[in-house]
Scaffold this active site. Structure first.
Site, PDB file in Angstrom:
ATOM      1  N   ASP A 285      -5.074  -4.150  10.073  1.00  0.00           N
ATOM      2  CA  ASP A 285      -3.929  -3.281  10.366  1.00  0.00           C
ATOM      3  C   ASP A 285      -3.662  -3.094  11.861  1.00  0.00           C
ATOM      4  O   ASP A 285      -2.735  -2.368  12.238  1.00  0.00           O
ATOM      5  CB  ASP A 285      -4.100  -1.921   9.685  1.00  0.00           C
TER       6      ASP A 285
ATOM      7  N   ASP B  35       0.402  -6.369   1.802  1.00  0.00           N
ATOM      8  CA  ASP B  35       0.709  -5.640   3.042  1.00  0.00           C
ATOM      9  C   ASP B  35       0.334  -6.452   4.283  1.00  0.00           C
ATOM     10  O   ASP B  35       0.959  -6.311   5.343  1.00  0.00           O
ATOM     11  CB  ASP B  35      -0.056  -4.314   3.136  1.00  0.00           C
TER      12      ASP B  35
HETATM   13  N1  GLY Z   1      -1.276  -0.355   3.614  1.00  0.00           N
HETATM   14  C1  GLY Z   1       0.068  -0.117   3.831  1.00  0.00           C
HETATM   15  C2  GLY Z   1       0.739   0.695   2.810  1.00  0.00           C
HETATM   16  O1  GLY Z   1       0.217   1.690   2.346  1.00  0.00           O
HETATM   17  O2  GLY Z   1       1.813   0.356   2.451  1.00  0.00           O
END
Ligand code: GLY
Length: 367
Positions: free
Chosen positions: A81, A141
């Site tokens: 991330d 994601d």
């Molecule tokens: N991990 C990113 C989201 O919660 O969309």
């Protein structure tokens, strides 16, 4: 329009100080905050940078720099991330200012994420530590974190970063996009052989359902992958995942938190997913050769942004800290029906892109 988003950003600046980074709203409407290690910590500074991009007012640059400063120490954090946290802040900040110290932060973060890549799988792992031997998981994601790697590989970092980002995107297309254009959230792999073992979900309703924000990440992520690679497979993937998203929207153009959730009468929406796709559609419209398809993408982005900007989703009460309400960060954890900082970020990004493409936003918020 601009006034509304700016007012909300200024109220947040007045109410909070880093390292209390806004994440989502609490009952009552004020921000719940997290520290710099949270994956969402960069989105407020990112929205400030996008506002600087639109206004060229140095006060917004100053605020963005103040709010991002505490994130530079995160470049060694063992998480995929970093793409969200570092590219949307220091990466965009570098693009807007040319400050070489920002570029160094971005390249350091990309080197950290590169250690999370397994050549057998051909993807960056998600959640687990880089050296975890027990499992290998990748979510949809993670497509959003590839811009960090594409950009670093093409702008003075290790050129392999861009190659492995492309491999990740190709394998995500193969393993996480269904034939109908919908998406799975998570794929599990054998890290020795690279074999796909199974699918699951963490934030969706069921393994075989389509989590609306996961779908939105796919649309935005494949569109970005196309921008950096010009590989037509990514343009096609962006098209198919976008068409799926739009096809399944309810009449007001804001999805339920999962497209397949039963009892829609009571299911929360996710405004953040709508904002992510509105932004991606504006970019996608620029890649469409067919004028009718181009116009359709622009019109769809306009319709989503018009709905998001209505009082139903953009509450005018100043006591509500976020720009958008009715976002769902994590339904299984009970984080539903709130304002979300990253939803606000993509709303600002979408409006900026829409304007930059020559469209007027005047009608979005005429009251
Ligand atoms: N991990 C990113 C989201 O919660 O969309």
């Amino acid at each position: 329009m601009l006034k509304y988003t700016e007012q909300r950003l200024l109220s947040t600046d007045a109410a909070l100080n880093p390292p209390a980074y806004p994440v989502r709203t609490k009952p009552g409407g004020s921000w719940l905050t997290e520290g710099a290690d949270d994956w969402t910590a960069g989105f407020y500074a990112a929205a400030l940078w996008r506002t600087y991009e639109r206004t060229h007012d140095p006060a917004w640059r100053q605020r963005a720099e103040t709010w991002q400063a505490g994130l530079a120490r995160q470049t060694k954090q063992d998480t995929t991330d970093l793409g969200f946290k570092i590219f949307d802040t220091y990466g965009v900040g570098y693009q807007l200012t040319g400050d070489e110290s920002y570029k160094r932060v971005v390249l350091q973060a990309a080197d950290t994420v590169a250690r999370r890549y397994n050549p057998n799988v051909g993807m960056f792992r998600v959640w687990d530590k880089a050296d975890d031997k027990t499992q290998y998981r990748v979510n949809i994601d993670a497509l959003m974190n590839l811009e960090l790697m594409f950009w670093a590989g093409q702008n003075g970092g290790n050129p392999q970063h861009a190659d492995i980002a492309k491999r990740h995107a190709l394998r995500a297309l193969q393993d996480l996009v269904r034939p109908d254009g919908g998406t799975w959230m998570v794929a599990h792999y054998d890290q020795k052989t690279g074999a796909l073992l199974s699918h699951s979900t963490k934030q969706g309703y069921a393994t075989e359902s389509t989590w609306s924000r996961g779908q939105a990440w796919a649309v935005h992520g494949f569109t970005t992958a196309y921008r950096y690679t010009k590989d037509p497979r990514f343009l096609d993937a962006a098209r198919r995942t976008a068409d799926y998203f739009v096809r399944r929207l309810p009449p007001d153009r804001v999805p339920y938190w999962d497209f397949d959730v039963p009892n829609k009468a009571t299911a929360p929406r996710d405004t953040s997913a709508a904002a992510v796709v509105a932004s991606a559609l504006v970019e996608l419209s620029g890649y469409e050769a067919d004028p009718a398809a181009k116009q359709h993408d622009t019109d769809t982005a306009r319709d989503i942004l018009t709905s998001l900007s209505s009082p139903a989703y953009a509450p005018r009460q100043p006591k509500f800290a976020a720009m958008l309400q009715h976002g769902t960060q994590h339904f299984p954890s009970g984080w539903a029906d709130t304002g979300i900082m990253f939803g606000d970020y993509y709303y600002v990004e979408a409006i900026g892109r829409y304007e930059k493409a020559g469209n007027s936003t005047a009608a979005f918020m005429s009251d």
